[in-house]
Each structure stands twice: as structure tokens, then as C-alpha cells.
Design an enzyme around this catalytic site. Structure first.
Site, PDB file in Angstrom:
ATOM      1  N   ASP A 127       0.871  -1.184   0.000  1.00 44.01           N
ATOM      2  CA  ASP A 127       0.000   0.000   0.000  1.00 44.01           C
ATOM      3  C   ASP A 127       0.902   1.226   0.000  1.00 44.01           C
ATOM      4  OD1 ASP A 127      -2.404   1.580   0.220  1.00 44.01           O
ATOM      5  OD2 ASP A 127      -1.921   1.902   2.314  1.00 44.01           O
ATOM      6  N   SER A 128       0.299   2.375  -0.255  1.00 39.22           N
ATOM      7  CA  SER A 128       1.058   3.614  -0.207  1.00 39.22           C
ATOM      8  C   SER A 128       1.416   3.987   1.235  1.00 39.22           C
ATOM      9  CB  SER A 128       0.230   4.743  -0.825  1.00 39.22           C
ATOM     10  OG  SER A 128      -0.940   4.933  -0.050  1.00 39.22           O
ATOM     11  N   TYR A 182      -0.480   8.604  -2.672  1.00 36.78           N
ATOM     12  CA  TYR A 182      -0.390   8.304  -4.104  1.00 36.78           C
ATOM     13  C   TYR A 182      -1.540   8.969  -4.870  1.00 36.78           C
ATOM     14  CZ  TYR A 182       3.082   4.453  -3.665  1.00 36.78           C
ATOM     15  OH  TYR A 182       4.208   3.698  -3.462  1.00 36.78           O
ATOM     16  N   CYS A 198      -4.156  -1.309  -2.166  1.00 37.54           N
ATOM     17  CA  CYS A 198      -4.250   0.137  -2.397  1.00 37.54           C
ATOM     18  C   CYS A 198      -5.114   0.305  -3.639  1.00 37.54           C
ATOM     19  CB  CYS A 198      -2.852   0.697  -2.634  1.00 37.54           C
ATOM     20  SG  CYS A 198      -2.820   2.421  -3.157  1.00 37.54           S
ATOM     21  N   ASN A 199      -6.195   1.049  -3.502  1.00 38.81           N
ATOM     22  CA  ASN A 199      -7.112   1.222  -4.633  1.00 38.81           C
ATOM     23  C   ASN A 199      -6.452   1.996  -5.769  1.00 38.81           C
ATOM     24  OD1 ASN A 199     -10.200   0.527  -3.736  1.00 38.81           O
ATOM     25  ND2 ASN A 199      -8.917   1.063  -2.005  1.00 38.81           N
ATOM     26  N   GLU A 202      -2.867   9.278   7.838  1.00 41.66           N
ATOM     27  CA  GLU A 202      -1.425   9.036   7.997  1.00 41.66           C
ATOM     28  C   GLU A 202      -0.858   9.834   9.173  1.00 41.66           C
ATOM     29  OE1 GLU A 202       0.934   7.043   6.419  1.00 41.66           O
ATOM     30  OE2 GLU A 202      -0.557   6.040   5.174  1.00 41.66           O
ATOM     31  N   CYS A 216     -10.857   3.316  -0.708  1.00 41.66           N
ATOM     32  CA  CYS A 216      -9.463   3.585  -0.353  1.00 41.66           C
ATOM     33  C   CYS A 216      -9.212   2.815   0.931  1.00 41.66           C
ATOM     34  CB  CYS A 216      -9.255   5.087  -0.132  1.00 41.66           C
ATOM     35  SG  CYS A 216      -7.634   5.469   0.578  1.00 41.66           S
ATOM     36  N   HIS A 237      -7.297   3.292   3.271  1.00 42.61           N
ATOM     37  CA  HIS A 237      -7.112   4.113   4.477  1.00 42.61           C
ATOM     38  C   HIS A 237      -8.453   4.425   5.155  1.00 42.61           C
ATOM     39  CE1 HIS A 237      -3.063   4.896   2.958  1.00 42.61           C
ATOM     40  NE2 HIS A 237      -2.783   5.558   4.066  1.00 42.61           N
TER      41      HIS A 237
END
Ligand code: DGL
Length: 271
Positions: free
Chosen positions: A9-10, A41, A72-73, A151, A184, A186
Site C-alpha cells: 500500500d502507499s 499516491y 491500495c485502490n 497518515e 481507499c 485508508h
């Protein structure tokens, strides 16, 4: 098979998928890489996302993974087909499983999707949804504020509530939807806040459960499942700040993970 499932994932978002994988396939070993340093991203170009994704993939291939999960989408939207064509191992993304879960859930055929700019602009969700059911109505909305907020570890409280409320306003104006896809990885970290804002009449879908089910099916079908008995020693790598990564991981796993390592993407690529 003894080797690990690779998850990328990012940043920390893919940990929501890893968590579900650990629940559904408790004997499988995971090697996770989050490119926290270069997250998000979402606002990046397709070429840049592809380049970064391939760098992560190269890192994991050196660890002899038996399957790759693009958790990660944004990376799924831009690189899944290419990865599936070029890698000798099975590769799965998170968009199709998310779309399938939403189709199963909707009663009135109106589905909302939220994601990064990259994912929403790629049109991957509407295409995937309409491939399964052509008469579905989709409202898609980019929420660029969410990933940087997560994040930083802001997932609840007044600030998160306010950001989510403002961002989702356009979706609520077209309020036919009975199902909302968190497009997403996240966003499941904001799920409670999103549910509060959007209302209990809307079913909020994250793709992790469906993705983990699909991974299990693929491993079984290809005879790649680990058949022994073990408590696997997972490995988690981040290219960024270990403290924040560990803190958010603890939030997701409800336990601390001792085997965290930091690795720089550059080092991973040339080593
Ligand atoms: N978790 C990534 C996704 O699912 C976040 C993308 C980003 O870094 O902006 O799209």
C-alpha cells in the site's frame, strides 16, 4: 506452501486488508510494505504511481512471495492489469472485491464511492460495478483530505468529524444511495466517523473482507495454502516514520507488532 503473501500500500491503509487476512487465514505469513514516505499516491500521475508500485513489488519479489495483494485502490486502478500480466504469481487488487461486496449489499441500486483523486478519476469503480450489474447508479467522490489525515493518526474526534462532514456534503445532497464503498484502504480507519456523518441508513462497505475471501479461494485453487500448523512471523516494512506507522498499526491490530522494520525504497530496489 511455506512462503509469504506480499501486501503493498502507499502507507498504513493496506494494514486494514492485512488485518482481515490475518483473521481469515491465521496460518499464512504476511510481508507488508507501506510506502509511507511517498504517501499519498492519490494526487500523483498514473506513471508515478506505476513506478512506485513496481518498486514495492520488486522489493517483495526478492522475498520470494507466493502471491501479491495490491491493498491500495489507487495502485490497483493504475497497475493491476499490468502486474497480473507480467508477474508469475497470482496478483489481486481491492477494487473488484469492493464492487462485488457493494452489489451484494445494495437494495435500491444506488451506490456511492469515495476514494482518492487517482481512483475516482480512473473510473475503475463505476466500470467494475457496471460490469457486474449494468443498471447500477454510481455517485463517485474524491476525498483528498482523508489519506493525509489518517497518515497523521487523526481518525476520530472533532477535527476528523469536521473534515469528513465537509467532504461528504456533495454525496449527501444526492442521497438515494443505500450503500457507500470506502474505495481507499485508508478509509476503514475513519469508518465510525464516516458512518456517523452519512447516517445509519447507508451500509458502509470496505473491501477487506471480500478481498481476503478471494485470496483464500485463489490460494486454495492453486494449491498454495500453508497446510501445516504455525503462528506465522509476519514482517511489516515502512519507507517512512516507524513510530507513526507502529502507532497506527497498533490501532488497527489492537496489539503491538514487534517485528517492524524500516526500509528505504531506494535501498530495496538496488539491494
Ligand atoms: N490506501 C490507498 C488507496 O487505497 C491510499 C492512496 C493514497 O496514498 O493516496 O487508494
Amino acid at each position: 506452501m511455506d512462503s509469504a503473501i506480499g501486501v503493498i500500500d502507499s502507507g498504513v491503509g493496506g494494514l486494514t486488508v492485512a488485518h482481515e487476512l490475518m483473521r481469515q487465514l491465521p496460518k499464512e505469513k504476511l510481508i507488508y510494505l507501506g510506502d509511507t514516505l511517498r504517501c499519498p499516491y492519490g494526487p500523483r500521475s498514473k506513471e508515478e504511481v506505476k513506478k512506485f508500485t513496481w518498486e514495492m513489488v520488486e522489493f517483495l519479489l526478492k522475498k520470494k512471495i507466493k502471491m501479491l495483494v495490491v491493498a491500495c485502490n489507487t495502485a490497483t486502478a493504475f497497475t493491476l492489469t499490468e502486474l497480473q500480466e507480467e508477474l508469475p504469481i497470482p496478483v489481486i487488487g481491492v477494487i473488484q472485491p469492493g464492487a462485488r461486496a457493494a452489489i451484494k449489499s445494495t437494495e435500491n441500486g444506488y451506490i456511492g464511492v469515495i476514494g482518492t483523486e487517482g481512483t475516482i478519476n480512473s473510473n475503475a469503480y463505476p466500470e467494475s460495478l457496471k460490469n457486474i450489474r449494468a443498471d447500477i447508479h454510481v455517485n463517485a467522490l474524491a476525498c483528498p483530505m482523508f489519506v493525509p489525515m489518517v497518515e497523521r493518526g487523526i481518525i476520530a474526534g472533532k477535527k476528523a468529524q469536521q473534515v469528513v462532514k465537509e467532504a461528504l456534503q456533495p454525496l449527501q445532497e444526492k442521497n438515494h444511495m443505500d450503500t457507500l464503498i470506502l474505495g481507499c484502504t485508508h478509509y476503514p480507519l475513519l469508518k465510525n466517523t464516516i458512518q456517523e456523518v452519512i447516517g445509519s441508513h447507508v451500509t458502509v462497505i470496505s473491501s477487506s473482507e471480500e478481498t481476503a475471501r478471494e485470496i483464500s479461494t485463489i490460494l486454495e485453487f492453486r494449491n498454495l495454502l500453508y497446510r501445516g500448523n504455525r503462528f506465522p512471523n509476519h514482517q511489516f516494512y515502512t519507507t517512512g516514520d516507524l513510530t507513526i506507522f507502529s502507532r497506527i498499526a497498533k490501532e488497527i491490530f489492537k496489539t503491538s507488532i514487534s517485528d517492524f522494520k524500516t526500509v528505504s525504497i531506494e535501498k530495496a530496489v538496488i539491494s
